[in-house]
Design a protein around this motif. Structure first.
Motif, short mmCIF file in Angstrom:
data_model
loop_
_atom_site.label_atom_id
_atom_site.label_comp_id
_atom_site.label_asym_id
_atom_site.label_seq_id
_atom_site.Cartn_x
_atom_site.Cartn_y
_atom_site.Cartn_z
N ALA A 53 38.67 44.08 42.80
CA ALA A 53 38.35 44.87 41.80
C ALA A 53 38.97 44.30 40.35
N ASP A 54 40.10 43.68 40.37
CA ASP A 54 40.85 43.23 39.46
C ASP A 54 40.23 42.11 38.82
N GLN A 55 39.39 41.29 39.62
CA GLN A 55 38.57 40.07 39.08
C GLN A 55 37.35 40.56 38.35
N TRP A 56 36.77 41.74 38.79
CA TRP A 56 35.75 42.22 38.01
C TRP A 56 36.04 42.61 36.77
N VAL A 57 37.51 43.26 36.82
CA VAL A 57 37.55 43.70 35.29
C VAL A 57 37.61 42.33 34.11
N GLU A 58 38.27 41.39 34.91
CA GLU A 58 38.28 40.20 33.92
C GLU A 58 36.99 39.44 33.68
N ARG A 59 36.21 39.48 34.64
CA ARG A 59 34.78 38.91 34.27
C ARG A 59 34.08 39.77 33.29
N CYS A 60 34.19 41.06 33.39
CA CYS A 60 33.59 41.96 32.49
C CYS A 60 34.12 41.79 31.09
N ARG A 61 35.50 41.53 30.95
CA ARG A 61 36.12 41.39 29.83
C ARG A 61 35.56 40.24 29.25
N GLN A 62 35.57 39.02 29.89
CA GLN A 62 35.00 37.84 29.48
C GLN A 62 33.60 38.06 28.71
N TRP A 63 32.74 38.40 29.67
CA TRP A 63 31.19 38.71 29.30
C TRP A 63 31.34 39.44 27.95
N CYS A 64 32.14 40.43 27.79
CA CYS A 64 32.01 41.36 26.10
C CYS A 64 32.83 40.54 25.28
N THR A 65 33.67 39.66 25.80
CA THR A 65 34.39 38.82 24.44
C THR A 65 33.26 37.71 24.09
N GLU A 66 32.26 37.14 25.04
CA GLU A 66 31.32 36.39 24.69
C GLU A 66 30.20 36.92 23.92
#
Length: 453
Positions: A53-66
Motif C-alpha cells: 500500500a505504501d508503494q502504491w502511494v508513492e507511485r501515484c504521487r510520482q504519476w501526478c507530479t509528471e
C-alpha cells in the motif's frame, strides 16, 4: 478513447487507486485539464490492506507530479462488522472521498463496461430487482457534487490497449487474483466463458442495466407524490401513509426512502421484516429492524432511520463546578456553571432523524429552570441509565419513574439512554435538555449540554 464531462470549468477530483483503470483516467484527465484549463486533483485512498500500500502511494504521487496534478492521500480504517470486506472497503473509500468534494465538484472513478457486467451478475446472484440490476450509473449525485464514470462504456481490453499505446505503468493489486472474492470469481472464472460464447454479452448487459435504471426512474416519478406525502421534513416516514398503500407500492416507497440516505439498501427479506414486524407492530411495542449499521424504528406513528448506538448505560462520571465532562460516544460535553438566566440549555445538534424527537419542547421555549446550590451538598454524578430512577419535574405533582416521564415527554426508546442524567446521591437532579427536579430547582447554577458536531 475520450472523456465526456458536461461542465468544462467544474473542478475534477480523480479517485486514483493506481490500477490500470484509474491510471488511464489520470492520463486522460491531465490531457483534458491542459485543453480546458479547469481545476483538478487526484486522491488516493490508502486502505492499509496490502503490504504494498505504501508503494502504491508513492507511485501515484510520482504519476501526478509528471502530469502536474495536485495529489492527496486519504488514510482510512474501517469496520467490516455486518458486511463483507469488499463492501466495507468500498463504503469507507467513498466516505473518505466525500471530504474532497465541494459544491459543484466532479468525482471521477475508473469503472468500465466489464465492471458493470460483474456488478450486474452480483446483483442477479442476490436476487435484486430493477434497482440493483440497473448497476452503476454513468453520472449520479455524490455528496455536494456529482460522481462521473467516464470509462463506463469502454471495455477492459480497450483500456489495456490505450495504456500500452501510451506506455503507461500501473500497479497490480494482488487481491484481484483471489477468487474467494465473488467479484474476482466472476471476473476470472465466469466472464471468460460468457464472452467466449456470446462476444457481445457485456454490451447486452449494459443495455439491460440501462433499461432497469429507466424503469426504476419511471417508478420513482410515478410514486413521487405519494412518497412526498409520507415523508416528513426531518425524514420520518408516515406509518399511516404506508399502510394505505398496496404491498408493491409500499415496498417501492420504502426503497425510495432508503435511497435518500445513501446507505445500504435493504434486501427483500429485510423489507418484508420492516412491513410485517415494524409497520404492523402494536402501538405500544418497540419494533426494530437492523440494516447494516442503522436501524428502522417505529415511534409515534412514524418510521425512523437511526444509527446503531453504542451501549453506554454503564458509563458514569463525577461532575464538578466549572469542570466540563466529556460525554461518551460523541454526545458532547456537560458543564455546571454559574447561573444568570438560569436555564437548563440544550445546545445539541441532532441528526435529521433525531431532530424531531424534541421538536415540540425545543421550538416553543427553553426549559427555564436553574439549579439550587443544594445539588452540590453531595458528589454529583452523570449517568445514562434511567433504570429504577424516579424524579419530580418542576410543575409536576408526585414522584414518577423516569421511564414514565420519558414516555410523557415523547422521548423514543433509543434516545432514553443517550440523555445525561445528573444524580446527587440517589436522587435525580435533572435530565439534561428535559427537566430539573423540583427539589433542586433554583437560581445558583446552570447546566449546559453542548456539542461541536
Amino acid at each position: 478513447m475520450t472523456t465526456h464531462i458536461q461542465s468544462p470549468q467544474a473542478r475534477c477530483v480523480l479517485a486514483l487507486s493506481g490500477g490500470i483503470d484509474s491510471r488511464v483516467l489520470l492520463h486522460l484527465l491531465a490531457r483534458y485539464v491542459r485543453d480546458n484549463q479547469c481545476p483538478a486533483m487526484a486522491v488516493h485512498v490508502h486502505h492499509g490492506l496490502s503490504s504494498s500500500a505504501d508503494q502504491w502511494v508513492e507511485r501515484c504521487r510520482q504519476w501526478c507530479t509528471e502530469e502536474a496534478l495536485p495529489f492527496q492521500v486519504a488514510y482510512i480504517q474501517f469496520d467490516t462488522q455486518g458486511k463483507g470486506l469488499e463492501a466495507a472497503a468500498r463504503q469507507a473509500r467513498y466516505q473518505a472521498l466525500e471530504r474532497y468534494i465541494d459544491k459543484g465538484d466532479l468525482l471521477l472513478t475508473g469503472q468500465h463496461r466489464d465492471d458493470q457486467l460483474e456488478t450486474f451478475l452480483l446483483a442477479l446472484k442476490r436476487g435484486s430487482g430493477p434497482k440493483g440490476l440497473s448497476g452503476m450509473a454513468a453520472s449520479m449525485p455524490f455528496h455536494q457534487g456529482r460522481l462521473i464514470r467516464p470509462l463506463l462504456h469502454c471495455s477492459r481490453a480497450e483500456i489495456e490497449a490505450y495504456a500500452n499505446t501510451h506506455q503507461l505503468s500501473w500497479v497490480e493489486d494482488e487481491s484481484n487474483q483471489d477468487i474467494r472474492f465473488d467479484r474476482n470469481f466472476i471476473r476470472h472464472e465466469v466472464m471468460p466463458l460468457l464472452v467466449a460464447r456470446w462476444p457481445h454479452f457485456p454490451q447486452a448487459v449494459q443495455r439491460s442495466a440501462e433499461l432497469c435504471a429507466s424503469q426504476e426512474a419511471l417508478l420513482d416519478e410515478l410514486l413521487q407524490e405519494r412518497f412526498q406525502a409520507a415523508l416528513q421534513p426531518d425524514n420520518r416516514l408516515s406509518v399511516r401513509c404506508l399502510l394505505d398503500c398496496g404491498d408493491a407500492v409500499r415496498a417501492q416507497i420504502l426503497r425510495m426512502w432508503f435511497h435518500q440516505f445513501e446507505h445500504q439498501m435493504p434486501s427483500r427479506v429485510q423489507l418484508e421484516q420492516i412491513c410485517h414486524q415494524v409497520l404492523l407492530a402494536k402501538s405500544d411495542a418497540n419494533p426494530c429492524c437492523r440494516i447494516g449499521n442503522h436501524e428502522v424504528r417505529r415511534f409515534d406513528g412514524y418510521l425512523h432511520y437511526v444509527p446503531v448506538y453504542a451501549d453506554i448505560r454503564d458509563w458514569q462520571c463525577q461532575i464538578k463546578f466549572n469542570h466540563p465532562v466529556e460525554l461518551p460516544d460523541g454526545l458532547g460535553t456537560l458543564t455546571l456553571t454559574d447561573g444568570t438566566l438560569l436555564t437548563l440549555t440544550l445546545t445539541l445538534t441532532l441528526t435529521l432523524t433525531e431532530s424531531t424527537l424534541l421538536t415540540e419542547r425545543t421550538t416553543e421555549k427553553p426549559v427555564e429552570f436553574g439549579l439550587d446550590k443544594r445539588c452540590l451538598s453531595t458528589p454529583l454524578w452523570v449517568s445514562f441509565n434511567p433504570e429504577g430512577l424516579v424524579a419530580s419535574p418542576v410543575g409536576r405533582k408526585g414522584r414518577h419513574k423516569l421511564k414514565k416521564l420519558f414516555q410523557e415527554y415523547r422521548i423514543p426508546s433509543w434516545r432514553r439512554r443517550r440523555m445525561p442524567i445528573l444524580i446527587s446521591g440517589q436522587q435525580v437532579v435533572a435530565v439534561a435538555g428535559l427537566f430539573v427536579d423540583e427539589h433542586f430547582s433554583g437560581s445558583d447554577y446552570e447546566l449546559i449540554w453542548s456539542t461541536d458536531t
